[in-house]
Design a protein around this motif. Structure first.
Motif, PDB file in Angstrom:
ATOM      1  N   ASP A   1       0.824  -1.203   0.000  1.00  0.00           N
ATOM      2  CA  ASP A   1       0.000   0.000   0.000  1.00  0.00           C
ATOM      3  C   ASP A   1       0.861   1.257   0.000  1.00  0.00           C
ATOM      4  OD1 ASP A   1      -2.659  -0.605  -0.231  1.00  0.00           O
ATOM      5  OD2 ASP A   1      -2.970  -0.959   1.909  1.00  0.00           O
ATOM      6  N   ASN A   2       0.237   2.387  -0.329  1.00  0.00           N
ATOM      7  CA  ASN A   2       0.905   3.669  -0.158  1.00  0.00           C
ATOM      8  C   ASN A   2       1.249   3.853   1.318  1.00  0.00           C
ATOM      9  OD1 ASN A   2       0.640   4.397  -2.874  1.00  0.00           O
ATOM     10  ND2 ASN A   2      -1.379   5.270  -2.551  1.00  0.00           N
ATOM     11  N   GLY A   3       2.474   4.275   1.590  1.00  0.00           N
ATOM     12  CA  GLY A   3       2.896   4.446   2.972  1.00  0.00           C
ATOM     13  C   GLY A   3       3.465   3.201   3.600  1.00  0.00           C
ATOM     14  N   ALA A   4       3.569   2.121   2.835  1.00  0.00           N
ATOM     15  CA  ALA A   4       4.095   0.860   3.381  1.00  0.00           C
ATOM     16  C   ALA A   4       5.602   0.903   3.577  1.00  0.00           C
ATOM     17  CB  ALA A   4       3.724  -0.301   2.456  1.00  0.00           C
ATOM     18  N   GLY A   5       6.270   1.873   2.951  1.00  0.00           N
ATOM     19  CA  GLY A   5       7.722   1.974   3.072  1.00  0.00           C
ATOM     20  C   GLY A   5       8.492   1.461   1.873  1.00  0.00           C
ATOM     21  N   LYS A   6       7.794   1.180   0.778  1.00  0.00           N
ATOM     22  CA  LYS A   6       8.470   0.664  -0.430  1.00  0.00           C
ATOM     23  C   LYS A   6       9.494   1.668  -0.959  1.00  0.00           C
ATOM     24  CE  LYS A   6       4.922   0.221  -3.097  1.00  0.00           C
ATOM     25  NZ  LYS A   6       3.971   1.004  -2.260  1.00  0.00           N
ATOM     26  N   SER A   7       9.071   2.924  -1.061  1.00  0.00           N
ATOM     27  CA  SER A   7       9.967   3.934  -1.621  1.00  0.00           C
ATOM     28  C   SER A   7      11.213   4.111  -0.766  1.00  0.00           C
ATOM     29  CB  SER A   7       9.232   5.275  -1.751  1.00  0.00           C
ATOM     30  OG  SER A   7       8.190   5.182  -2.697  1.00  0.00           O
ATOM     31  N   SER A   8      11.043   4.098   0.553  1.00  0.00           N
ATOM     32  CA  SER A   8      12.202   4.246   1.443  1.00  0.00           C
ATOM     33  C   SER A   8      13.148   3.058   1.299  1.00  0.00           C
ATOM     34  CB  SER A   8      11.743   4.391   2.897  1.00  0.00           C
ATOM     35  OG  SER A   8      11.029   5.589   3.078  1.00  0.00           O
ATOM     36  N   LEU A   9      12.585   1.860   1.175  1.00  0.00           N
ATOM     37  CA  LEU A   9      13.412   0.672   0.980  1.00  0.00           C
ATOM     38  C   LEU A   9      14.222   0.784  -0.303  1.00  0.00           C
ATOM     39  CD1 LEU A   9      14.255  -2.298   1.580  1.00  0.00           C
ATOM     40  CD2 LEU A   9      12.204  -2.994   0.299  1.00  0.00           C
ATOM     41  N   ILE A  10      13.554   1.166  -1.397  1.00  0.00           N
ATOM     42  CA  ILE A  10      14.225   1.266  -2.684  1.00  0.00           C
ATOM     43  C   ILE A  10      15.285   2.367  -2.657  1.00  0.00           C
ATOM     44  CG2 ILE A  10      13.896   1.797  -5.115  1.00  0.00           C
ATOM     45  CD1 ILE A  10      12.984  -1.040  -4.084  1.00  0.00           C
ATOM     46  N   LYS A  11      14.996   3.466  -1.972  1.00  0.00           N
ATOM     47  CA  LYS A  11      15.989   4.542  -1.858  1.00  0.00           C
ATOM     48  C   LYS A  11      17.231   4.052  -1.117  1.00  0.00           C
ATOM     49  CE  LYS A  11      12.836   8.493  -2.103  1.00  0.00           C
ATOM     50  NZ  LYS A  11      12.221   9.615  -1.335  1.00  0.00           N
ATOM     51  N   ALA A  12      17.038   3.227  -0.099  1.00  0.00           N
ATOM     52  CA  ALA A  12      18.182   2.678   0.633  1.00  0.00           C
ATOM     53  C   ALA A  12      19.005   1.765  -0.276  1.00  0.00           C
ATOM     54  CB  ALA A  12      17.711   1.923   1.865  1.00  0.00           C
ATOM     55  N   LEU A  13      18.328   0.950  -1.076  1.00  0.00           N
ATOM     56  CA  LEU A  13      19.027   0.015  -1.957  1.00  0.00           C
ATOM     57  C   LEU A  13      19.728   0.720  -3.114  1.00  0.00           C
ATOM     58  CD1 LEU A  13      16.295  -2.773  -2.139  1.00  0.00           C
ATOM     59  CD2 LEU A  13      18.409  -2.832  -0.804  1.00  0.00           C
ATOM     60  N   SER A  14      19.241   1.917  -3.482  1.00  0.00           N
ATOM     61  CA  SER A  14      19.827   2.651  -4.603  1.00  0.00           C
ATOM     62  C   SER A  14      20.748   3.774  -4.150  1.00  0.00           C
ATOM     63  CB  SER A  14      18.715   3.223  -5.492  1.00  0.00           C
ATOM     64  OG  SER A  14      17.901   4.124  -4.760  1.00  0.00           O
ATOM     65  N   GLY A  15      20.982   3.879  -2.837  1.00  0.00           N
ATOM     66  CA  GLY A  15      21.929   4.856  -2.320  1.00  0.00           C
ATOM     67  C   GLY A  15      21.372   6.238  -2.076  1.00  0.00           C
ATOM     68  N   ALA A  16      20.069   6.438  -2.326  1.00  0.00           N
ATOM     69  CA  ALA A  16      19.472   7.760  -2.128  1.00  0.00           C
ATOM     70  C   ALA A  16      19.117   8.025  -0.672  1.00  0.00           C
ATOM     71  CB  ALA A  16      18.218   7.898  -3.002  1.00  0.00           C
ATOM     72  N   LEU A  17      19.191   7.002   0.148  1.00  0.00           N
ATOM     73  CA  LEU A  17      18.869   7.104   1.571  1.00  0.00           C
ATOM     74  C   LEU A  17      19.850   6.234   2.340  1.00  0.00           C
ATOM     75  CD1 LEU A  17      15.289   6.643   3.089  1.00  0.00           C
ATOM     76  CD2 LEU A  17      17.190   5.258   3.889  1.00  0.00           C
ATOM     77  N   VAL A  18      20.364   6.746   3.446  1.00  0.00           N
ATOM     78  CA  VAL A  18      21.306   5.980   4.266  1.00  0.00           C
ATOM     79  C   VAL A  18      20.559   5.433   5.478  1.00  0.00           C
ATOM     80  CG1 VAL A  18      23.434   6.030   5.607  1.00  0.00           C
ATOM     81  CG2 VAL A  18      23.224   7.436   3.547  1.00  0.00           C
ATOM     82  N   PRO A  19      20.406   4.111   5.594  1.00  0.00           N
ATOM     83  CA  PRO A  19      19.682   3.541   6.743  1.00  0.00           C
ATOM     84  C   PRO A  19      20.463   3.720   8.036  1.00  0.00           C
ATOM     85  CG  PRO A  19      20.652   1.804   5.408  1.00  0.00           C
ATOM     86  CD  PRO A  19      20.871   3.078   4.650  1.00  0.00           C
ATOM     87  N   GLU A  20      19.717   3.732   9.145  1.00  0.00           N
ATOM     88  CA  GLU A  20      20.345   3.896  10.459  1.00  0.00           C
ATOM     89  C   GLU A  20      20.906   2.580  10.989  1.00  0.00           C
ATOM     90  OE1 GLU A  20      17.038   5.379  12.657  1.00  0.00           O
ATOM     91  OE2 GLU A  20      16.690   6.968  11.200  1.00  0.00           O
TER      92      GLU A  20
END
Length: 267
Positions: A38-57
Motif C-alpha cells: 500500500d501507499n505508505g508501506a515503506g516501499k519507496s524508502s526501501l528502494i531509496k536505501a538500496l539505490s543509495g538515495a537514503l542511508v539507513p540507520e
C-alpha cells in the motif's frame, strides 16, 4: 544461491515516523522481483536505501554477498545498480544518445578529450544505437530530442540507459504508471529482455495483473518491513492483497493464515 542484491534488518526513521522497520530484501540473478504494498508501506524508502538515495540507520546491504555502504546514488551505480524513477530523469531537449550518456559522457581520444574536453558524439550515438537495437527499442533517429518521443519510447530510453550501465540490478519504479495498454506491453517486453540477458529487475508496481504476468517472485511490503515473499505460481492475487492489507499473514509453518484480533500488530 547468493542473492545479487540483499538487505538485512534495515531501519530508517523520520522523526517519530518509522519508514523502514527491520526490512529484509533479496533479488537473485536473472529474475524479476516485484515489490508491492500500500501507499505508505515503506516501499519507496526501501528502494531509496538500496539505490543509495537514503542511508539507513541500521542493517546491512550486500552485493554478491559482500557488505557495502552506500552514501549516495553514485556509490550504488559504481556497484552496478541502476534505478529508473517515475520521472525518468531525462533531459527533454537533448537527443537520445546524450540522455543515455547523461553524466557519463565520452570524451574524444587524445588531447581533444583530455585538454579541450571535447565530447565524442559519434561514439556515444553508435553505442546508444547498439543498446537500443539490443533491447528492440525502435526510434526514428538516435539524434532526435527526447521530447519528440512517445511516453513508452521515453520509458524505453530510461530503461536502455539503466541497461547500458547496470551490471548487477535494474530497479524500476512504477514504469507503466502513466502509459496506455499498448505502451505498457512494450515496457513489460523490455523487462523480459533484461531478464533474458541475466540482469535481475526489481519492479515496484501497484498493477497486480502486470505483476502476476511478469514477476518470478513477489516481495510484499507492509508497515516498513517484508511480510511475505511469494511466487505467482503458488499464490493468488487475493493472497497477495490479503498480505498487503494485513488480513493474511504467513504462519510459522510457511502457510497463509487469517489474522485474528490477537495477532494484529499495533503501531
Amino acid at each position: 544461491m547468493v542473492p545479487i542484491l540483499a538487505a538485512r534488518g534495515l531501519v530508517k526513521h523520520y522523526g517519530r515516523v518509522t519508514a523502514i522497520d527491520g526490512a529484509d530484501f533479496e533479488v537473485r540473478a536473472g529474475e524479476v522481483l516485484a515489490v508491492v504494498g500500500d501507499n505508505g508501506a515503506g516501499k519507496s524508502s526501501l528502494i531509496k536505501a538500496l539505490s543509495g538515495a537514503l542511508v539507513p540507520e541500521a542493517g546491512q546491504i550486500e552485493v554478491d554477498g559482500t557488505p557495502v555502504h552506500f552514501r549516495s546514488p553514485l556509490d550504488a551505480r559504481r556497484c552496478g545498480i541502476e534505478t529508473v524513477y517515475q520521472d525518468l530523469a531525462l533531459a527533454p531537449a537533448q537527443d537520445i544518445a546524450s540522455n543515455l550518456f547523461l553524466g557519463r559522457e565520452k570524451r574524444r581520444p587524445g588531447l581533444l578529450g583530455t585538454v579541450l574536453r571535447k565530447l565524442d558524439h559519434a561514439a556515444m550515438r553508435a553505442e546508444a544505437q547498439r543498446v537500443l537495437d539490443d533491447l528492440g527499442i525502435s526510434v526514428k533517429s538516435i539524434g532526435q530530442p527526447v521530447e519528440t518521443l512517445s511516453g513508452g519510447q521515453r520509458q524505453g530510453v530510461a530503461v536502455a540507459r539503466a541497461a547500458a550501465f547496470g551490471t548487477k540490478v535494474v530497479i524500476m519504479d512504477e514504469p507503466t504508471a502513466a502509459l496506455g495498454v499498448a505502451e505498457s506491453a512494450k515496457v513489460l517486453a523490455l523487462i523480459d529482455r533484461l531478464r533474458d540477458r541475466g540482469l535481475p529487475v526489481v519492479l515496484i508496481s501497484h498493477n497486480m495483473p502486470q505483476v502476476f504476468d511478469i514477476a518470478d517472485r513477489i516481495h510484499v511490503h507492509r508497515l516498513g518491513r517484508r511480510v511475505g515473499l511469494v511466487s505467482p505460481r503458488t499464490h493468488s492475487m487475493n493472497d497477495v492483497v490479503g498480505l498487503i492489507t494485513g488480513a493474511l499473514r504467513i504462519g510459522d509453518d510457511g502457510q497463509l493464515e487469517e489474522v485474528t484480533g490477537e495477532h494484529r500488530r499495533v503501531d
